[in-house]
Design an enzyme around this catalytic site. Sequence first.
Site, PDB file in Angstrom:
ATOM      1  N   GLU A 122       0.833  -1.202   0.000  1.00  0.00           N
ATOM      2  CA  GLU A 122       0.000   0.000   0.000  1.00  0.00           C
ATOM      3  C   GLU A 122       0.869   1.254   0.000  1.00  0.00           C
ATOM      4  O   GLU A 122       0.627   2.200  -0.759  1.00  0.00           O
ATOM      5  CB  GLU A 122      -0.931   0.022   1.207  1.00  0.00           C
ATOM      6  CG  GLU A 122      -1.850   1.247   1.214  1.00  0.00           C
ATOM      7  CD  GLU A 122      -2.523   1.499   2.552  1.00  0.00           C
ATOM      8  OE1 GLU A 122      -3.714   1.845   2.560  1.00  0.00           O
ATOM      9  OE2 GLU A 122      -1.838   1.380   3.600  1.00  0.00           O
ATOM     10  N   TRP A 132      -8.095  -1.774   0.063  1.00  0.00           N
ATOM     11  CA  TRP A 132      -9.014  -0.768  -0.463  1.00  0.00           C
ATOM     12  C   TRP A 132     -10.175  -1.372  -1.259  1.00  0.00           C
ATOM     13  O   TRP A 132     -10.956  -0.635  -1.871  1.00  0.00           O
ATOM     14  CB  TRP A 132      -8.249   0.226  -1.341  1.00  0.00           C
ATOM     15  CG  TRP A 132      -7.401   1.182  -0.556  1.00  0.00           C
ATOM     16  CD1 TRP A 132      -6.119   0.981  -0.108  1.00  0.00           C
ATOM     17  CD2 TRP A 132      -7.771   2.485  -0.107  1.00  0.00           C
ATOM     18  NE1 TRP A 132      -5.671   2.074   0.578  1.00  0.00           N
ATOM     19  CE2 TRP A 132      -6.663   3.015   0.592  1.00  0.00           C
ATOM     20  CE3 TRP A 132      -8.924   3.257  -0.244  1.00  0.00           C
ATOM     21  CZ2 TRP A 132      -6.680   4.288   1.169  1.00  0.00           C
ATOM     22  CZ3 TRP A 132      -8.941   4.531   0.321  1.00  0.00           C
ATOM     23  CH2 TRP A 132      -7.828   5.026   1.020  1.00  0.00           C
ATOM     24  N   TYR A 181      -4.545   9.582  -1.388  1.00  0.00           N
ATOM     25  CA  TYR A 181      -3.172   9.833  -0.946  1.00  0.00           C
ATOM     26  C   TYR A 181      -2.152   9.968  -2.071  1.00  0.00           C
ATOM     27  O   TYR A 181      -1.386  10.942  -2.114  1.00  0.00           O
ATOM     28  CB  TYR A 181      -2.720   8.726   0.009  1.00  0.00           C
ATOM     29  CG  TYR A 181      -3.535   8.628   1.265  1.00  0.00           C
ATOM     30  CD1 TYR A 181      -3.322   9.497   2.327  1.00  0.00           C
ATOM     31  CD2 TYR A 181      -4.540   7.669   1.390  1.00  0.00           C
ATOM     32  CE1 TYR A 181      -4.075   9.411   3.488  1.00  0.00           C
ATOM     33  CE2 TYR A 181      -5.300   7.573   2.549  1.00  0.00           C
ATOM     34  CZ  TYR A 181      -5.067   8.443   3.599  1.00  0.00           C
ATOM     35  OH  TYR A 181      -5.825   8.366   4.741  1.00  0.00           O
ATOM     36  N   CYS A 192      -7.422   9.882   6.290  1.00  0.00           N
ATOM     37  CA  CYS A 192      -7.402   9.778   7.750  1.00  0.00           C
ATOM     38  C   CYS A 192      -6.053  10.263   8.278  1.00  0.00           C
ATOM     39  O   CYS A 192      -5.993  11.040   9.218  1.00  0.00           O
ATOM     40  CB  CYS A 192      -7.657   8.344   8.188  1.00  0.00           C
ATOM     41  SG  CYS A 192      -9.302   7.742   7.767  1.00  0.00           S
ATOM     42  N   ARG A 227      -6.328  12.458  11.630  1.00  0.00           N
ATOM     43  CA  ARG A 227      -7.573  13.069  12.090  1.00  0.00           C
ATOM     44  C   ARG A 227      -8.548  12.040  12.634  1.00  0.00           C
ATOM     45  O   ARG A 227      -9.344  12.310  13.542  1.00  0.00           O
ATOM     46  CB  ARG A 227      -8.249  13.829  10.939  1.00  0.00           C
ATOM     47  CG  ARG A 227      -8.706  12.911   9.814  1.00  0.00           C
ATOM     48  CD  ARG A 227      -9.678  13.551   8.855  1.00  0.00           C
ATOM     49  NE  ARG A 227     -10.093  12.563   7.868  1.00  0.00           N
ATOM     50  CZ  ARG A 227     -11.150  11.763   7.999  1.00  0.00           C
ATOM     51  NH1 ARG A 227     -11.918  11.853   9.061  1.00  0.00           N
ATOM     52  NH2 ARG A 227     -11.446  10.888   7.054  1.00  0.00           N
ATOM     53  N   ASP A 275      -8.991   4.431  13.431  1.00  0.00           N
ATOM     54  CA  ASP A 275      -9.633   3.156  13.749  1.00  0.00           C
ATOM     55  C   ASP A 275      -8.585   2.335  14.504  1.00  0.00           C
ATOM     56  O   ASP A 275      -7.690   1.744  13.907  1.00  0.00           O
ATOM     57  CB  ASP A 275     -10.065   2.469  12.444  1.00  0.00           C
ATOM     58  CG  ASP A 275     -10.587   1.062  12.636  1.00  0.00           C
ATOM     59  OD1 ASP A 275     -10.526   0.528  13.756  1.00  0.00           O
ATOM     60  OD2 ASP A 275     -11.044   0.471  11.635  1.00  0.00           O
TER      61      ASP A 275
END
Length: 313
Positions: A58, A80, A144, A195, A215, A218
């Site tokens: 990733e 994803w 991203y 995130c 921000r 999980d």
Amino acid sequence: MKQYLDLCTHIIENGTVKEDRTGTGTISVFGYQMRYDLQNGFPLMTTKKTAFRLIATELLWFLKGDTNIRTLIHDKNPIWDEWGFERWVNSDEYSGPDMTDFGRRCLKDEEFDAIYKVEMANYKKRIIEDDEFAAKYGDLGPIYGKQWRSWSTGDNVIDQISALITGIKTNPDSRRHLVTAWNPSEVSDMALPPCHAMFQFYVAEGKLSCQLYQRSADVFLGVPFNIASYALLVHLIAQECNLAVGEFIHTLGDAHIYLNHMDQVKEQLSRTPKQLPTLHLHMGDKSIFDLSIDDLEIEGYDPHPRIKAPIAV
């Protein structure tokens, strides 16, 4: 990884139960920081097995500026999948079985879960085999990779990662070694707004450190991946800039445990952390933009068994 377990305990003892975008519900705290000295080992979770290959592929995908999950599907990386699939089943062109709220329905309905798995397999097969379909329904929008490598400002395109590396090499004491993925003008076009929104690098005594502001965190599923991913990024940038690694500082905004992950978190808290593994880079003369998973090696990883939990989409 005591820092991470302390975070879990802090949320359970001090968190507030809140509703959330997915409808699952969380227990949450706001504002928390963890520090990892990367000289003491690579912070890959040892209280549950965590897939380094998925984390690394990733990150390499981000660094190449890619936003299409076709690459990840080729790499057998499902991180994803749900967000690409969600875009497809919510489109006007989709005419298959109703996939509304598929994430939670799969947990409660075995018959639906079987149908979902068939639809997901068909979706991924089309992504691989159909260029037009992949371009339309495999792309996750300006997430991203787009922001890191080709942030658009009118007629200008900014490669933030290349600029970061140049800045570290030419002006290591600068306080402007920042990369941001939070682009307000494009957030609504992203399959999932970032995130891990912004990170800053810092050079001192020949060591490279990084602080990430996340921000939304999980804590059970995402944060272990985020810790290892940014630790890996520090190693890669440090190698590129001929520096040693320093610290990874992880600053969290909304740090939450999904309510359907509580049993899993408690199981993890019952386990004793083990010695951290070691990361070896086999970069040779390669740029970090040209690396593959074969150039990265984890040695001495002996974690407790994996703990499964549902993802909230």
